[in-house]
Scaffold this motif. Structure first.
Motif, mmCIF file in Angstrom:
data_model
loop_
_atom_site.group_PDB
_atom_site.id
_atom_site.type_symbol
_atom_site.label_atom_id
_atom_site.label_comp_id
_atom_site.label_asym_id
_atom_site.label_seq_id
_atom_site.Cartn_x
_atom_site.Cartn_y
_atom_site.Cartn_z
ATOM 1 N N GLY A 266 0.780 -1.232 0.000
ATOM 2 C CA GLY A 266 0.000 0.000 0.000
ATOM 3 C C GLY A 266 0.804 1.270 0.000
ATOM 4 O O GLY A 266 0.271 2.339 0.288
ATOM 5 N N PHE A 267 2.067 1.182 -0.345
ATOM 6 C CA PHE A 267 2.905 2.375 -0.348
ATOM 7 C C PHE A 267 2.636 3.201 -1.603
ATOM 8 O O PHE A 267 2.425 2.656 -2.675
ATOM 9 C CB PHE A 267 4.378 1.989 -0.282
ATOM 10 C CG PHE A 267 4.698 1.176 0.929
ATOM 11 C CD1 PHE A 267 4.812 -0.199 0.839
ATOM 12 C CD2 PHE A 267 4.844 1.780 2.166
ATOM 13 C CE1 PHE A 267 5.070 -0.961 1.950
ATOM 14 C CE2 PHE A 267 5.102 1.026 3.290
ATOM 15 C CZ PHE A 267 5.216 -0.352 3.186
ATOM 16 N N THR A 268 2.647 4.511 -1.409
ATOM 17 C CA THR A 268 2.390 5.408 -2.532
ATOM 18 C C THR A 268 3.441 6.504 -2.577
ATOM 19 O O THR A 268 4.068 6.830 -1.561
ATOM 20 C CB THR A 268 0.995 6.047 -2.422
ATOM 21 O OG1 THR A 268 0.929 6.771 -1.188
ATOM 22 C CG2 THR A 268 -0.100 5.004 -2.458
ATOM 23 N N GLY A 269 3.608 7.049 -3.761
ATOM 24 C CA GLY A 269 4.525 8.168 -3.938
ATOM 25 C C GLY A 269 5.954 7.793 -3.603
ATOM 26 O O GLY A 269 6.407 6.686 -3.884
ATOM 27 N N SER A 270 6.628 8.708 -2.944
ATOM 28 C CA SER A 270 8.043 8.497 -2.639
ATOM 29 C C SER A 270 8.265 7.767 -1.309
ATOM 30 O O SER A 270 9.396 7.439 -0.965
ATOM 31 C CB SER A 270 8.763 9.850 -2.597
ATOM 32 O OG SER A 270 8.191 10.668 -1.591
ATOM 33 N N ASN A 271 7.204 7.518 -0.577
ATOM 34 C CA ASN A 271 7.339 6.816 0.705
ATOM 35 C C ASN A 271 7.368 5.312 0.500
ATOM 36 O O ASN A 271 6.403 4.604 0.776
ATOM 37 C CB ASN A 271 6.202 7.213 1.646
ATOM 38 C CG ASN A 271 6.362 8.620 2.167
ATOM 39 O OD1 ASN A 271 7.459 9.182 2.157
ATOM 40 N ND2 ASN A 271 5.280 9.201 2.617
ATOM 41 N N THR A 272 8.477 4.823 0.034
ATOM 42 C CA THR A 272 8.614 3.393 -0.189
ATOM 43 C C THR A 272 8.895 2.667 1.121
ATOM 44 O O THR A 272 9.264 3.282 2.131
ATOM 45 C CB THR A 272 9.767 3.121 -1.164
ATOM 46 O OG1 THR A 272 10.967 3.706 -0.627
ATOM 47 C CG2 THR A 272 9.473 3.742 -2.527
ATOM 48 N N ILE B 26 6.724 6.165 9.705
ATOM 49 C CA ILE B 26 7.461 7.089 8.859
ATOM 50 C C ILE B 26 7.173 8.515 9.308
ATOM 51 O O ILE B 26 6.058 8.803 9.759
ATOM 52 C CB ILE B 26 7.115 6.893 7.365
ATOM 53 C CG1 ILE B 26 8.119 7.655 6.485
ATOM 54 C CG2 ILE B 26 5.686 7.315 7.068
ATOM 55 C CD1 ILE B 26 8.065 7.269 5.028
ATOM 56 N N GLY B 27 8.150 9.351 9.205
ATOM 57 C CA GLY B 27 7.947 10.749 9.529
ATOM 58 C C GLY B 27 7.420 11.505 8.329
ATOM 59 O O GLY B 27 7.815 11.239 7.192
ATOM 60 N N THR B 28 6.501 12.419 8.569
ATOM 61 C CA THR B 28 5.951 13.264 7.517
ATOM 62 C C THR B 28 6.010 14.705 8.004
ATOM 63 O O THR B 28 6.259 14.952 9.188
ATOM 64 C CB THR B 28 4.484 12.898 7.195
ATOM 65 O OG1 THR B 28 3.637 13.409 8.243
ATOM 66 C CG2 THR B 28 4.300 11.403 7.066
ATOM 67 N N PRO B 29 5.761 15.663 7.130
ATOM 68 C CA PRO B 29 5.735 17.069 7.589
ATOM 69 C C PRO B 29 4.686 17.317 8.661
ATOM 70 O O PRO B 29 4.722 18.339 9.345
ATOM 71 C CB PRO B 29 5.424 17.832 6.300
ATOM 72 C CG PRO B 29 5.919 16.955 5.214
ATOM 73 C CD PRO B 29 5.657 15.553 5.685
ATOM 74 N N TYR B 30 3.754 16.405 8.811
ATOM 75 C CA TYR B 30 2.652 16.581 9.763
ATOM 76 C C TYR B 30 2.843 15.733 11.014
ATOM 77 O O TYR B 30 1.970 15.720 11.883
ATOM 78 C CB TYR B 30 1.332 16.246 9.077
ATOM 79 C CG TYR B 30 1.176 16.933 7.745
ATOM 80 C CD1 TYR B 30 1.401 16.238 6.554
ATOM 81 C CD2 TYR B 30 0.870 18.283 7.671
ATOM 82 C CE1 TYR B 30 1.289 16.869 5.334
ATOM 83 C CE2 TYR B 30 0.758 18.928 6.447
ATOM 84 C CZ TYR B 30 0.971 18.215 5.285
ATOM 85 O OH TYR B 30 0.881 18.839 4.070
ATOM 86 N N GLY B 31 3.928 15.038 11.075
ATOM 87 C CA GLY B 31 4.171 14.171 12.216
ATOM 88 C C GLY B 31 4.429 12.747 11.780
ATOM 89 O O GLY B 31 4.529 12.459 10.592
#
Length: 123
Positions: A26-32, A103-108
């Motif tokens: 279920g990974f999408t975009g650059s978050n492999t 995983i860390g994101t800009p939102y936490g």
């Protein structure tokens, strides 16, 4: 949506070994998958969930002190898999073992959990 599925649990005699697997999807975009911190936890009946082992995106690992000489966590990013090899299992290590991806994101930080696999250790 990231999904995790654990497998490999079962009944083993004390002193025996098991290898748990956790497959992620279920990974999408650059978050492999390779970017995620993967952690194995366990929870025995009536007890809190405890961190057992974790492996970072770069491959470094941490272990619960009581297992670090007997358990090995590893990952295969090409297969989106994490493994937990458990040797010399003890009856008190019977529990449901869970896999978590973070995983860390800009939102936490984002956490995803599997539903667990049960390990039973007979004395």
């Amino acid at each position: 949506q990231v999904q995790l599925v654990e497998s490999g649990g079962g009944l083993v005699q004390a002193g025996g070994s098991l290898r748990l697997s956790c497959v992620a999807s279920g990974f999408t975009g650059s978050n492999t998958f390779s970017k995620y911190l993967i952690t194995w936890y366990r929870q025995a009946p009536g007890k809190q969930r405890v961190l057992v082992a974790r492996i970072f995106s770069g491959g470094s690992t941490n272990y619960l002190y009581s297992v670090e000489s007997r358990f090995t966590i590893s990952r295969d990013n090409a297969k989106n898999m994490v493994y937990l090899r458990m040797n010399s299992l003890k009856p008190e290590e019977a529990a449901v073992y869970y896999c978590k991806a973070r995983i860390g994101t800009p939102y936490g930080e984002e956490d995803y959990w599997g539903k667990g696999t049960r390990v039973t250790v007979s004395s």
